[in-house]
Motif scaffolding. Structure first.
Motif, PDB file in Angstrom:
ATOM      1  N   ALA B 287       0.838  -1.199   0.000  1.00 33.63           N
ATOM      2  CA  ALA B 287       0.000   0.000   0.000  1.00 33.63           C
ATOM      3  C   ALA B 287       0.876   1.253   0.000  1.00 33.63           C
ATOM      4  O   ALA B 287       0.662   2.185  -0.785  1.00 33.63           O
ATOM      5  CB  ALA B 287      -0.923  -0.017   1.206  1.00 33.63           C
ATOM      6  N   LEU B 288       1.901   1.255   0.876  1.00 34.28           N
ATOM      7  CA  LEU B 288       2.804   2.407   0.943  1.00 34.28           C
ATOM      8  C   LEU B 288       3.518   2.601  -0.382  1.00 34.28           C
ATOM      9  O   LEU B 288       3.675   3.719  -0.868  1.00 34.28           O
ATOM     10  CB  LEU B 288       3.837   2.190   2.047  1.00 34.28           C
ATOM     11  CG  LEU B 288       3.470   2.748   3.415  1.00 34.28           C
ATOM     12  CD1 LEU B 288       4.565   2.423   4.397  1.00 34.28           C
ATOM     13  CD2 LEU B 288       3.267   4.250   3.324  1.00 34.28           C
ATOM     14  N   LEU B 290       2.481   1.887  -3.347  1.00 31.99           N
ATOM     15  CA  LEU B 290       1.590   2.533  -4.315  1.00 31.99           C
ATOM     16  C   LEU B 290       1.540   4.039  -4.084  1.00 31.99           C
ATOM     17  O   LEU B 290       1.726   4.836  -5.009  1.00 31.99           O
ATOM     18  CB  LEU B 290       0.176   1.968  -4.198  1.00 31.99           C
ATOM     19  CG  LEU B 290      -0.116   0.608  -4.792  1.00 31.99           C
ATOM     20  CD1 LEU B 290      -1.599   0.329  -4.737  1.00 31.99           C
ATOM     21  CD2 LEU B 290       0.347   0.564  -6.230  1.00 31.99           C
ATOM     22  N   VAL B 291       1.289   4.435  -2.829  1.00 31.34           N
ATOM     23  CA  VAL B 291       1.101   5.860  -2.547  1.00 31.34           C
ATOM     24  C   VAL B 291       2.396   6.635  -2.821  1.00 31.34           C
ATOM     25  O   VAL B 291       2.392   7.660  -3.510  1.00 31.34           O
ATOM     26  CB  VAL B 291       0.662   6.061  -1.082  1.00 31.34           C
ATOM     27  CG1 VAL B 291       0.545   7.538  -0.762  1.00 31.34           C
ATOM     28  CG2 VAL B 291      -0.656   5.365  -0.842  1.00 31.34           C
TER      29      VAL B 291
END
Lengths: 310, 324
Positions: B287-288, B290-291
């Motif tokens: 997730a990190l 991606l961001v």
């Protein structure tokens, strides 16, 4: 008959919840033309915010109405801040980039919240955070009493509170959007952000405000759900978020009254279809509705057909 | 001659893969198979997310469709011997046909999901595929014929390194040939500017649906191969967590770069194999990733460049030299 009434009551309370969450999707889509994937997870954070506050206040030992109020306001503050931060840190830097970039960031934020909350507890935190993947149980905020019975259907003060608060917030939102200066500005930004900016509207501030408003509504929805269905876990936002999105599309995404109607219709149809026919495929109903809406009326019930221009 | 050229990668691939399979110890073989399956998934997802500029986040749902179909067929035909073939050849043929059937079914699923959602702008596809991923899980868990929540066990161990390697070669050559074809050009045009593409006479909806169907079919191939390696097909294998892993690989490698997807699929699989102990942090990392990638380097490692394009600049073919 009483079974029908029970489904009706459940359907309406479910529908108001979906409507509250759908409002957040639809407002953000209105101003930014972005599907805020993290919205379902803001809802989840709302439930956990309320959970921690309730434990902090010792609601378990002595449930009372003033404490309930504190839990509600506190959780709304937490979610409002979270919504503001997400917009400020993740979406605003990407506003003028390709749309796909913002979409991927939204998905990333959503999964960050979901999996971040599933981590084992950090030792430096004074309380039990992150909560980890096991479900928690939301405490009873105030004693549940049965108000009256219609046939075999009993209406408790919980049901009344849920419906009352949901309607209160929707009326409040309606007031903000159509009767205040902020609302006028918000509608102007949703109509055309560039022109709105030229007219002296602080576009950035309005967008922040929209995120805060949507997140507050999500936290209210989360608390209303948690007091009647107390099981909360870090991925509890996935399905309600998806369904609320369906409600928003059904009503016409970007359209505020549409989201409310869409939420109600979705809640009622889910409850009736699940109650009478296919209980184990409950979650599939919203999805079937989404596919049908996209096939036959992609602009939704109240939406206008817009053609994309260069 | 042209036919030979088309099959050249496979002809070269089989002996090499077979050799690797003979010499690699079991724990390395597991990682290699995982790498191969992830390459199939990442490259096929790249056809939609990279070349066409749409965003699907439900690849695992199509994997599930492929895996269940393939496993159902091989389980039913486990003891059947095709006439005129040796036992080994017979099982391999059955497996191949089962894989193709899996691809057909997941491709059909892709058609059903893509038709309503691809007529609209990209965002809808993302949420519809996410929904599809969850719903297919709900369906499988409630259908006893598919084993319910416990899934299908006793799946025959047909997948070998050679199978996975050939699958990866097939996926990569599909993607490469697709991009350089008329279809591929249309897809790239849609990614760059959908309105302009439409104005130039590209039937955008049709091409988007085609790309999506191809991509889902290859996801089904990946699912089928994976199921016959871990010998167990359960709904839990194909949750949106798996989809997110594949999305992470595609975004890291660069949306629109086949070689980028291959390299990032390899890197992430090997890296995460090393981080087995930190399983809880795995998804947070994705997730990190991606961001942070979107905020700092939205093109990923390679952007839309390919390794072979860069290489051919330094090692030009003779033909190109003559032209200059």
């Amino acid at each position: 008959m009483s079974e029908f009434l029970q489904h009706l009551v459940n359907g309406i309370s479910l529908g108001t919840i979906y409507a509250l969450i759908a409002l957040g999707y639809t407002m953000v889509y209105g101003v930014l033309k972005l599907i805020n994937f993290a919205h379902g997870d803001v809802y989840m954070v709302g439930a956990f915010g309320g959970f921690y506050l309730a434990h902090l206040l010792g609601v378990n030992d002595s449930p009372s109405l003033p404490k309930t109020l504190v839990v509600f306001v506190g959780s709304m503050l937490i979610c409002g801040t979270l919504g503001f931060l997400i917009e400020r840190l993740a979406y605003r830097p990407l506003r003028y980039r390709p749309r796909l970039t913002a979409l991927i960031t939204a998905i990333g934020i959503s999964f960050l919240l979901e999996f971040g909350f599933q981590l084992p507890r950090w030792s430096f935190m004074p309380f039990d955070f992150p909560p980890g993947p096991t479900p928690r149980f939301f405490p009873e905020l105030f004693p549940r009493t049965i108000w009256f019975n219609i046939g075999e259907v009993s209406i408790s003060n919980y049901d009344a509170l849920a419906l009352g608060v949901a309607i209160l917030f929707m009326v409040g939102l309606e007031f903000i959007i159509y009767r205040t200066k902020f609302g006028v500005a918000m509608r102007a930004v949703s109509f055309d952000p560039n022109i709105a900016g030229l007219m002296g509207i602080p576009v950035d501030r309005i967008i922040s405000g929209t995120f805060i408003l949507g997140s507050v509504l999500a936290s209210v929805a989360a608390l209303l759900v948690s007091i009647s269905r107390p099981r909360i876990d870090p991925i509890m936002g996935l399905m309600p978020g998806l369904k609320a999105f369906v409600a928003a599309v059904f009503g016409g995404i970007g359209n505020v009254p549409g989201a409310m109607v869409g939420g109600l219709i979705l809640g009622l149809s889910e409850e009736f279809v699940a109650g009478y026919m296919l209980s184990s495929f409950r979650d599939a109903i919203a999805f079937a509705i989404l596919i049908l809406v996209l096939l036959f009326r992609p602009e939704g019930l109240f939406g206008r057909i817009t053609t994309e221009k260069v | 001659m042209k036919l030979l050229k088309n099959f050249l990668p496979f002809l070269i691939g089989i002996p090499i893969l077979w050799g690797i399979q003979l010499i690699s110890p079991p724990h390395i073989a597991i990682i290699l198979v995982n790498v191969g399956v992830n390459i199939i998934l990442a490259v096929s997802l790249n056809v939609v997310n990279g070349f066409t500029g749409q965003f699907s986040i439900g690849h695992a749902g199509f994997m599930a469709a492929g895996a269940y179909t393939t496993a159902k067929i091989t389980l039913a035909l486990q003891d059947t011997l095709l006439p005129g073939l040796s036992p080994w050849l017979s099982t391999q043929t059955i497996f191949l046909m089962a894989l193709v059937a899996g691809m057909l079914l997941s491709g059909t699923m892709g058609l059903l999901v893509g038709m309503p959602s691809l007529r609209l702008r990209g965002d809808y596809l993302a949420i519809v595929t996410l929904g599809f991923n969850e719903i297919i899980r709900v369906f499988i868990e409630n259908i006893r014929w598919l084993g319910g929540a416990t899934g299908l066990s006793g799946v025959p161990p047909y997948t070998t390194l050679v199978w996975v390697g050939l699958g990866a070669i097939a996926t990569i050559s599909m993607a490469r040939r697709l991009v350089s074809s008329t279809h591929g050009r249309a897809l790239l045009a849609i990614r760059e500017d959908e309105i302009a593409a439409e104005a130039m006479g590209v039937n955008t909806t049709k091409y988007k649906i085609r790309a999506f169907v191809i991509s889902s079919a290859f996801a089904g191939l990946g699912g089928g191969l994976l199921g016959h390696y871990i010998l167990l097909v359960t709904p839990k294998t194909f949750t949106f967590i798996k989809s997110m892993e594949v999305v992470g690989m595609v975004v890291l490698g660069g949306m629109g770069s086949i070689s980028g997807s291959i390299i990032s699929a390899t890197l992430l699989t090997v890296l995460l194999e090393g981080l087995r102990g930190l399983d809880q942090y795995r998804m947070v990392m994705y997730a990190l990733l991606l961001v942070i990638l979107m905020l700092t380097r939205p093109t990923g490692l390679f952007g839309t460049h390919e390794i072979w394009d860069v290489l051919s600049r330094y090692f030009p073919k003779r033909k190109a030299v003559q032209k200059a």
